[in-house]
Design a protein around this motif. Structure first.
Motif, mmCIF file in Angstrom:
data_model
loop_
_atom_site.group_PDB
_atom_site.id
_atom_site.type_symbol
_atom_site.label_atom_id
_atom_site.label_comp_id
_atom_site.label_asym_id
_atom_site.label_seq_id
_atom_site.Cartn_x
_atom_site.Cartn_y
_atom_site.Cartn_z
ATOM 1 N N LYS A 56 39.467 -49.197 88.610
ATOM 2 C CA LYS A 56 39.462 -47.279 88.097
ATOM 3 C C LYS A 56 39.041 -47.887 86.096
ATOM 4 O O LYS A 56 38.570 -46.871 85.743
ATOM 5 C CB LYS A 56 41.282 -46.452 87.996
ATOM 6 C CG LYS A 56 40.855 -45.209 87.354
ATOM 7 C CD LYS A 56 42.172 -44.572 88.048
ATOM 8 C CE LYS A 56 42.245 -43.912 87.075
ATOM 9 N NZ LYS A 56 44.216 -42.994 86.680
ATOM 10 N N ASP A 60 36.252 -46.467 83.580
ATOM 11 C CA ASP A 60 36.495 -46.040 82.884
ATOM 12 C C ASP A 60 35.693 -46.338 81.494
ATOM 13 O O ASP A 60 35.953 -45.258 80.674
ATOM 14 C CB ASP A 60 37.846 -45.813 82.031
ATOM 15 C CG ASP A 60 38.272 -44.260 83.762
ATOM 16 O OD1 ASP A 60 38.204 -43.876 83.870
ATOM 17 O OD2 ASP A 60 39.756 -45.405 83.524
ATOM 18 N N ARG A 65 33.513 -42.139 85.592
ATOM 19 C CA ARG A 65 34.671 -40.878 86.754
ATOM 20 C C ARG A 65 33.717 -39.235 86.275
ATOM 21 O O ARG A 65 33.952 -38.900 85.268
ATOM 22 C CB ARG A 65 36.228 -41.078 85.985
ATOM 23 C CG ARG A 65 36.044 -42.702 86.680
ATOM 24 C CD ARG A 65 37.958 -42.909 86.926
ATOM 25 N NE ARG A 65 38.271 -42.018 87.453
ATOM 26 C CZ ARG A 65 39.458 -41.526 86.571
ATOM 27 N NH1 ARG A 65 39.692 -41.671 85.661
ATOM 28 N NH2 ARG A 65 40.317 -40.636 87.543
#
Length: 65
Positions: A56, A60, A65
């Motif tokens: 994640k 980013d 995303r």
């Protein structure tokens, strides 16, 4: 809204596989290699996947995303 910029350091360090996973290089293979064993240096050459816990954060940085 302004455009979101991709992190310049991240785009140089990460690549994608055909299935969309993120590849990375191992650290500790750029200098001070004399005290590391041949086996350790050899195993640091290969690429590996980014751990699930960090995907994640990397996405980013790459604005995906």
């Amino acid at each position: 809204m302004p455009k979101v910029k991709t992190n310049s350091g991240a785009k140089k360090r990460f690549r994608f596989t055909g299935t969309g996973k993120i590849k990375r290089h191992h650290a500790y293979h750029s200098h001070i290699l004399t005290k590391k064993t041949k086996k350790q240096k050899r195993n640091l050459v290969h690429q590996t996947l980014v751990d699930h816990a960090n995907v994640k954060q990397v996405r980013d940085l790459l604005c995906l995303r």
